[in-house]
Design a protein around this motif. Structure first.
Motif, short mmCIF file in Angstrom:
data_model
loop_
_atom_site.label_atom_id
_atom_site.label_comp_id
_atom_site.label_asym_id
_atom_site.label_seq_id
_atom_site.Cartn_x
_atom_site.Cartn_y
_atom_site.Cartn_z
N GLY A 139 0.84 -1.19 0.00
CA GLY A 139 0.00 0.00 0.00
C GLY A 139 0.88 1.23 0.00
N ALA A 140 0.76 2.08 1.05
CA ALA A 140 1.55 3.29 1.15
C ALA A 140 2.75 3.13 2.06
N ASP A 141 2.94 1.91 2.61
CA ASP A 141 4.00 1.67 3.57
C ASP A 141 5.19 0.97 2.91
N ALA A 142 6.40 1.48 3.25
CA ALA A 142 7.62 0.78 2.83
C ALA A 142 7.85 -0.37 3.79
N VAL A 143 8.13 -1.55 3.25
CA VAL A 143 8.23 -2.75 4.08
C VAL A 143 9.47 -3.54 3.69
N ARG A 144 9.88 -4.38 4.65
CA ARG A 144 10.93 -5.37 4.40
C ARG A 144 10.23 -6.71 4.32
N VAL A 145 10.45 -7.46 3.24
CA VAL A 145 9.69 -8.69 2.95
C VAL A 145 10.65 -9.88 3.01
N ALA A 146 10.22 -10.90 3.74
CA ALA A 146 10.89 -12.20 3.73
C ALA A 146 9.95 -13.20 3.04
N TYR A 147 10.40 -13.92 2.05
CA TYR A 147 9.51 -14.83 1.32
C TYR A 147 10.27 -16.08 0.94
N LEU A 148 9.48 -17.15 0.72
CA LEU A 148 10.06 -18.42 0.28
C LEU A 148 8.98 -19.21 -0.45
N TRP A 149 9.41 -20.12 -1.30
CA TRP A 149 8.50 -21.00 -2.04
C TRP A 149 8.41 -22.32 -1.28
N VAL A 150 7.20 -22.74 -1.05
CA VAL A 150 6.94 -23.91 -0.20
C VAL A 150 6.43 -25.05 -1.06
N ALA A 151 7.04 -26.22 -0.91
CA ALA A 151 6.55 -27.44 -1.58
C ALA A 151 5.75 -28.24 -0.55
N PRO A 152 4.51 -28.61 -0.84
CA PRO A 152 3.71 -29.39 0.12
C PRO A 152 4.43 -30.67 0.50
N GLU A 153 4.22 -31.11 1.72
CA GLU A 153 4.87 -32.33 2.18
C GLU A 153 4.45 -33.51 1.30
N GLY A 154 5.44 -34.31 0.95
CA GLY A 154 5.18 -35.46 0.08
C GLY A 154 5.27 -35.11 -1.39
N GLN A 155 5.52 -33.79 -1.76
CA GLN A 155 5.61 -33.40 -3.18
C GLN A 155 6.92 -32.62 -3.44
N ALA A 156 7.99 -33.02 -2.73
CA ALA A 156 9.24 -32.26 -2.85
C ALA A 156 9.85 -32.37 -4.24
N GLY A 157 9.57 -33.44 -4.95
CA GLY A 157 10.18 -33.60 -6.26
C GLY A 157 9.44 -32.91 -7.37
N THR A 158 8.35 -32.26 -7.12
CA THR A 158 7.56 -31.62 -8.16
C THR A 158 7.91 -30.13 -8.24
N SER A 159 7.46 -29.48 -9.32
CA SER A 159 7.67 -28.04 -9.50
C SER A 159 6.49 -27.24 -8.97
N ARG A 160 5.55 -27.90 -8.33
CA ARG A 160 4.38 -27.21 -7.81
C ARG A 160 4.72 -26.65 -6.44
N MET A 162 4.06 -23.23 -3.45
CA MET A 162 3.21 -22.17 -2.93
C MET A 162 4.13 -21.05 -2.42
N LEU A 163 3.63 -19.84 -2.45
CA LEU A 163 4.41 -18.67 -2.04
C LEU A 163 3.94 -18.22 -0.67
N VAL A 164 4.92 -18.06 0.24
CA VAL A 164 4.64 -17.54 1.58
C VAL A 164 5.48 -16.28 1.77
N GLN A 165 4.83 -15.17 2.14
CA GLN A 165 5.51 -13.91 2.34
C GLN A 165 5.12 -13.32 3.70
N VAL A 166 6.12 -12.78 4.39
CA VAL A 166 5.88 -12.04 5.63
C VAL A 166 6.61 -10.70 5.48
N ALA A 167 5.90 -9.60 5.70
CA ALA A 167 6.46 -8.25 5.54
C ALA A 167 6.30 -7.47 6.83
N GLU A 168 7.21 -6.53 7.03
CA GLU A 168 7.20 -5.71 8.23
C GLU A 168 7.61 -4.29 7.86
#
Length: 504
Positions: A139-160, A162-168
């Motif tokens: 929005g109007a706030d400057a933030v510092r973002v930490a993010y990583l791509w998450v593979a569901p358990e049991g699907q580590a070998g796939t390219s599928r 999910m994106l998880v982001q936490v900003a402050e």
């Protein structure tokens, strides 16, 4: 830059100049230091908060992966990715900053969190569970973002993934950065003036030997030209002191020569002036006694005329010597036709040579045929030729020959001037002495000022020429006469450096 009128700008203080060159870099480096400190402080302040933010993002990612793996739970859709109340309370616990989070599904759909967080634009390959950081805006706030791509358990070998982001937001970071900057910069406001003061004191202490040297020089008497003690000055100033000592030695030598010259000149002038006074008093007594006749008056007046002529000649020679020693006049040089000056001088002395029954002539290159020039001062070169001819006529007996000759070097290196006579010559032991002021050969019976050859020597030196003196004729083994019974004569040879060739 030179100011108006061509004058050079006034030289400022050496102390101020050194101080400027020492403080200017210091004052220039200080703002650069502040900027670098701010950048370093930002990195230091961000590091612990990034670590904490990354741990939160990784914990959220693990929760999302576990939730996706147990997708058969009771909650369906977005609700099953909502944070548990304890985790939500942890994210919202910071009172100074706002924390955002976002979970995007396998197809990029928003599953949970804040929709205002932008998606990262990384073009590189996606590596599951690799933590990344970036600066962004929510929005109007400057933030510092930490993010990583998450593979569901049991699907580590796939390219599928999910994106998880936490900003402050950056409130805590900015405050910590400011605290660091204050802790580093504020002491500099004390250190910088102290450094300037120490530089000032050190420079004043370093300059003090110059002030002491100045005081010692100013306290000297004007007649004290003794050398300055080099052992009492710093090594850096020693070359300057040596140069001053060299100048003082040359001044002392010059002043000694001038004092000796003035003393000799006064002594030489006393003789004709005393003769003038004696003759005038004698004539006055004869007239008062009534014993003077027109013939006696004529003889007395003739003697007075000769004495005044000698005095005038002495004064003219003194003026010529002063002109010859004038370095500023000698520097004003121009191309000079030496043959033309020699012929004009011979022409001026012809009446005197006829009166003394001396054969005076010129033998050499014609002025209009001269190819070479002498780079010199015309007045001084004219004085040189006149003194050589005058000296030759003084010492040549009646019936003798005086010859002036100008010869050009065929290689264009020198122009040679020769003045030779058939007089008694100058014995080899006296050939160096005759160039000293007021020196005259004993037993010659010639009345002269003793300055003519000294003037010649001075002019020769100022024109970087070469002067040699030898006999005109070959002397006999005994008696000092030439084989034909005439005197051996004297020949003065001067070699001037030639200027550029001027061809007709």
């Amino acid at each position: 830059m030179p100011n108006k009128g061509g004058a050079s700008p006034q030289q400022g203080s050496l102390f101020g100049e050194i101080l400027d060159w020492m403080l200017a870099p210091l004052l220039l480096i200080w703002p650069i230091s502040v900027a670098l400190t701010w950048l370093v402080a930002q990195g230091i302040a961000s590091r612990p908060y990034d670590r904490e933010l990354g741990e939160v993002a990784r914990s959220l990612g693990q929760q999302v992966a576990a939730t996706e793996a147990s997708g058969a739970g009771a909650s369906k859709g977005r609700d099953r990715y909502a944070l548990v109340p304890e985790a939500a309370a942890l994210l919202r616990a910071d009172a100074s900053d706002t924390v955002f989070y976002q979970v995007l599904g396998l197809r990029g759909e928003l599953l949970s969190g804040d929709a205002t967080l932008p998606v990262p634009t990384d073009d590189g390959p996606i590596v599951p569970w690799e933590l990344h950081f970036r600066d962004d805006e929510a929005g109007a706030d400057a933030v510092r973002v930490a993010y990583l791509w998450v593979a569901p358990e049991g699907q580590a070998g796939t390219s599928r993934t999910m994106l998880v982001q936490v900003a402050e937001t950056l409130g805590k970071r900015a405050r910590l950065t400011n605290e660091i900057i204050k802790g580093v910069i504020l002491p500099q406001f004390v250190i910088l003036p102290l450094a300037v003061l120490l530089v000032w004191l050190a420079l004043a202490r370093g300059i003090s030997p110059l002030n002491e040297l100045q005081r010692r020089i100013r306290s000297r008497e004007s007649s004290d030209l003794s050398p300055i003690d080099e052992r009492r000055v710093p090594d850096e100033v020693a070359p300057l002191v040596r140069a001053i000592n060299d100048l003082l030695a040359r001044l002392d030598s010059s002043m000694s020569r001038q004092k000796h010259f003035l003393a000799d000149a006064a002594h030489q002038l006393k003789t004709p002036l005393a003769g003038l006074r004696t003759q005038a008093e004698l004539v006055e007594r004869e007239i008062d006694a009534g014993r003077s006749t027109p013939d006696e008056l004529k003889r007395s007046l003739a003697q007075i005329a000769r004495a005044s002529e000698r005095a005038a000649h002495m004064v003219n020679q003194l003026l010529s010597m002063a002109r010859a020693e004038d370095a500023e006049q000698a520097m004003r040089r121009e191309p000079v036709n030496l043959a033309e000056i020699a012929i004009d001088t011979v022409r001026d002395f012809v009446p005197r040579a006829l009166e003394r029954r001396i054969d005076l002539g010129y033998d050499g290159v014609a002025p209009d045929e001269a190819r070479l020039r002498v780079q010199g001062q015309p007045v001084l070169i004219g004085e040189l030729v006149r003194n050589l001819v005058d000296n030759a006529l003084l010492y040549t007996p009646a019936g003798g020959v005086v010859t002036v000759r100008v010869v050009e070097d065929p290689f264009g290196q020198v122009v040679v001037l020769q003045v030779e006579d058939t007089g008694p010559g100058i014995p080899p032991p006296e050939r160096e002495k005759v160039f000293q002021p007021f020196y005259r050969s004993l037993g010659s019976g010639v009345e002269g000022s003793g300055l003519g050859l000294a003037i010649v020597q001075e002019i020769v030196q100022q024109h970087e020429a070469e002067l040699t003196l030898d006999d005109t004729r070959v002397r006999r083994a005994a008696g000092g006469e030439s084989p034909d019974g005439q005197g051996p004569g004297a020949r003065f040879t001067i070699r001037f450096p030639a200027a550029a060739a001027l061809r007709s």
